[in-house]
Design an enzyme around this catalytic site. Structure first.
Site, short mmCIF file in Angstrom:
data_model
loop_
_atom_site.label_atom_id
_atom_site.label_comp_id
_atom_site.label_asym_id
_atom_site.label_seq_id
_atom_site.Cartn_x
_atom_site.Cartn_y
_atom_site.Cartn_z
CB CYS A 7 -60.64 -45.25 -53.67
SG CYS A 7 -61.51 -44.17 -52.53
CG ASN A 10 -61.58 -38.66 -51.98
OD1 ASN A 10 -61.66 -37.45 -51.94
ND2 ASN A 10 -60.51 -39.30 -51.55
CB CYS A 12 -63.16 -46.39 -47.84
SG CYS A 12 -64.80 -46.45 -47.11
NE ARG A 13 -61.18 -48.73 -52.34
CZ ARG A 13 -61.49 -49.17 -53.55
NH1 ARG A 13 -60.86 -50.23 -54.03
NH2 ARG A 13 -62.38 -48.55 -54.29
CB SER A 14 -58.23 -42.43 -52.20
OG SER A 14 -59.51 -41.87 -52.12
CG ASP A 126 -65.05 -50.06 -51.93
OD1 ASP A 126 -65.04 -49.64 -50.75
OD2 ASP A 126 -65.70 -49.50 -52.82
#
Length: 158
Positions: A7, A10, A12-14, A126
């Site tokens: 993401c 690095n 939140c999402r990933s 995001d």
């Protein structure tokens, strides 16, 4: 199998995808697979995932403890599959891979490859500047995608 999630920063999402993928692999009894995450940018290098994402994941029984790292060409070379969370991340990762067809072939869209609701959901949003509901939506999508990834690994589709 070595899987990498990417993401923007690095945090939140990933890292959420990394944590939920590890949990999904463990539930399925799949061992020996490497799972990690990276960010396009290095602004948060060394940081834990965003506290809101860690709290949301913990409510679902998953602890996120990885530290942010910036994506490198070496990462793309090392991993078998690189799943990007949105179109911008995908474009940046492809740019990093340059003109190498073998490297470019490893870089994929998380939503398009792993979500049944895609293409309606074209990317993982995001949540960084959003409210709590966006963190929950991201985790819903990440859980679905990681479960689908387990099915693909079990079927030998990767």
């Amino acid at each position: 199998m070595k899987v990498l999630f990417v993401c923007l920063g690095n945090i939140c999402r990933s890292p959420a995808a990394e944590g939920f993928c590890r949990a999904a692999f463990a539930r399925a009894g799949l061992t020996g697979h490497e799972v990690a995450s990276r960010g396009i940018g290095g602004w948060h290098a060394g940081d834990l995932p965003d506290h809101r994402m860690r709290q949301a994941a913990l409510r679902r029984g998953v602890t996120l403890a990885s530290r942010a790292q910036k994506l490198t060409v070496g990462d793309v070379e090392c991993f078998d599959a690189v799943y990007c969370m949105d179109g911008s991340n995908l474009a940046d990762a492809l740019r990093l891979a340059g003109g190498s067809p073998p490297l470019r072939a490893k870089i994929r869209s998380f939503a398009k490859e792993l979500l049944a609701r895609s293409p309606a959901v074209g990317e993982i949003p995001d949540p960084y500047e959003q409210g709590p509901e966006c963190f929950e939506l991201v985790l819903d999508l990440v859980e679905e995608g990681c479960d689908r990834l387990v099915q693909k690994v079990q079927a030998g589709d990767l």
